[in-house]
Design an enzyme around this catalytic site. Structure first.
Site, PDB file in Angstrom:
ATOM      1  N   ASP A  79       3.881  28.787 -10.975  1.00 45.10           N
ATOM      2  CA  ASP A  79       4.024  27.373 -11.318  1.00 45.10           C
ATOM      3  C   ASP A  79       5.434  27.052 -11.784  1.00 45.10           C
ATOM      4  OD1 ASP A  79       1.251  26.390 -10.967  1.00 45.10           O
ATOM      5  OD2 ASP A  79       0.816  27.920 -12.457  1.00 45.10           O
TER       6      ASP A  79
ATOM      7  N   GLU B  22      -8.455  20.007  -9.563  1.00 46.23           N
ATOM      8  CA  GLU B  22      -8.164  21.369 -10.023  1.00 46.23           C
ATOM      9  C   GLU B  22      -8.032  21.329 -11.534  1.00 46.23           C
ATOM     10  OE1 GLU B  22      -4.896  23.687  -8.518  1.00 46.23           O
ATOM     11  OE2 GLU B  22      -4.972  22.651  -6.594  1.00 46.23           O
TER      12      GLU B  22
END
Length: 246
Positions: free
Chosen positions: A45, A34
């Site tokens: 996140d 990724e």
């Protein structure tokens, strides 16, 4: 064989480092990479990835850098772009998805786009054979899970708990995994809070794990040289790949 997906923040600390790290991870057991697109407000996140995002932006990260990195990396390791929708939308999705296909990028992970909105781009992704990775979470009802995974491509990103990435919160994922697998043959990968200590437990019943904060934690250690960071990340990848397959 269970798969390992690794997230790294593109362009942090610099473009050439990201390329070297990506290729090293590919040689160390990482099946899918990724490439994170730095964003000013990465709401899904944890603090480590958020910090790396901000640092990458401070160092001048631009979307063009992601493209340059991808051209070097995608031919050698299965590559996805992970980012927030605004980053991609600004590039014009009608042009960006064909470009991703041309470069060799196999999918996008966009955590802030609900399933219903993602359907607007279904034909664009399908025509270009680029996956738009689907998310499922423990808060989703069985009916919603069935709807989300119906046309899931490549793999399903299973959120390991209700929160943000980087936490080691423990929970029994097996009932949730069983529910998902009732409705799909698409592989299910567990993300959020996966590291060398939790990977073996979290992968039970799943087809792979997604690891981000554990790698970013190494990249943020400023006392380490670039080579030391690559060595530590490679060692971590090998360790986790062995754990999830032992």
């Amino acid at each position: 064989m269970k798969n390992l997906v690794a997230y790294i923040t593109s362009g942090y600390p610099e473009k050439s480092f990201t390329i070297d790290l990506a290729l090293a991870l590919g040689e160390s057991g990482v099946d899918t990479l990724e490439l994170g697109v730095a964003f000013s407000d990465p709401v899904a996140d944890g603090p480590l990835i958020e910090k790396a995002n901000h640092k990458a932006l401070e160092l001048g990260f631009k979307f063009s850098h992601l493209l340059e990195i991808s051209r070097e990396v995608a031919p050698k390791i299965d590559t996805l772009w992970m980012g927030y929708f605004n980053s991609f939308y600004q590039q014009n999705m009608d042009k960006l998805i064909p470009l991703a296909k041309e470069i060799g990028v196999n999918g996008l992970i966009i955590p802030d786009v609900p399933h219903e909105e993602a359907l607007l781009y279904k034909e664009l992704f399908h025509t270009n054979e680029v996956a738009n990775i689907s998310f499922v979470a423990p808060t989703d009802s069985p009916q919603r899970i069935q709807t989300i995974v119906k046309d899931a491509q490549k793999f399903i990103y299973m959120v390991a708990y209700t929160g943000i990435t980087g936490s080691g919160v423990a929970e029994d994922l097996l009932p949730f995994l069983a529910t998902i697998k009732q409705y799909t043959q698409t592989p299910v990968y567990v993300g959020f809070g996966v590291n060398e200590k939790t990977a073996k437990n979290k992968v039970k019943g799943a087809d792979g794990v997604i690891v981000g904060s554990a790698f970013i934690n190494i990249l943020l250690q400023e006392k380490l040289s670039y080579q030391e960071k690559i060595q530590k990340c490679s060692h971590l990848a090998k360790m986790i790949k062995e754990e999830i397959n032992s």
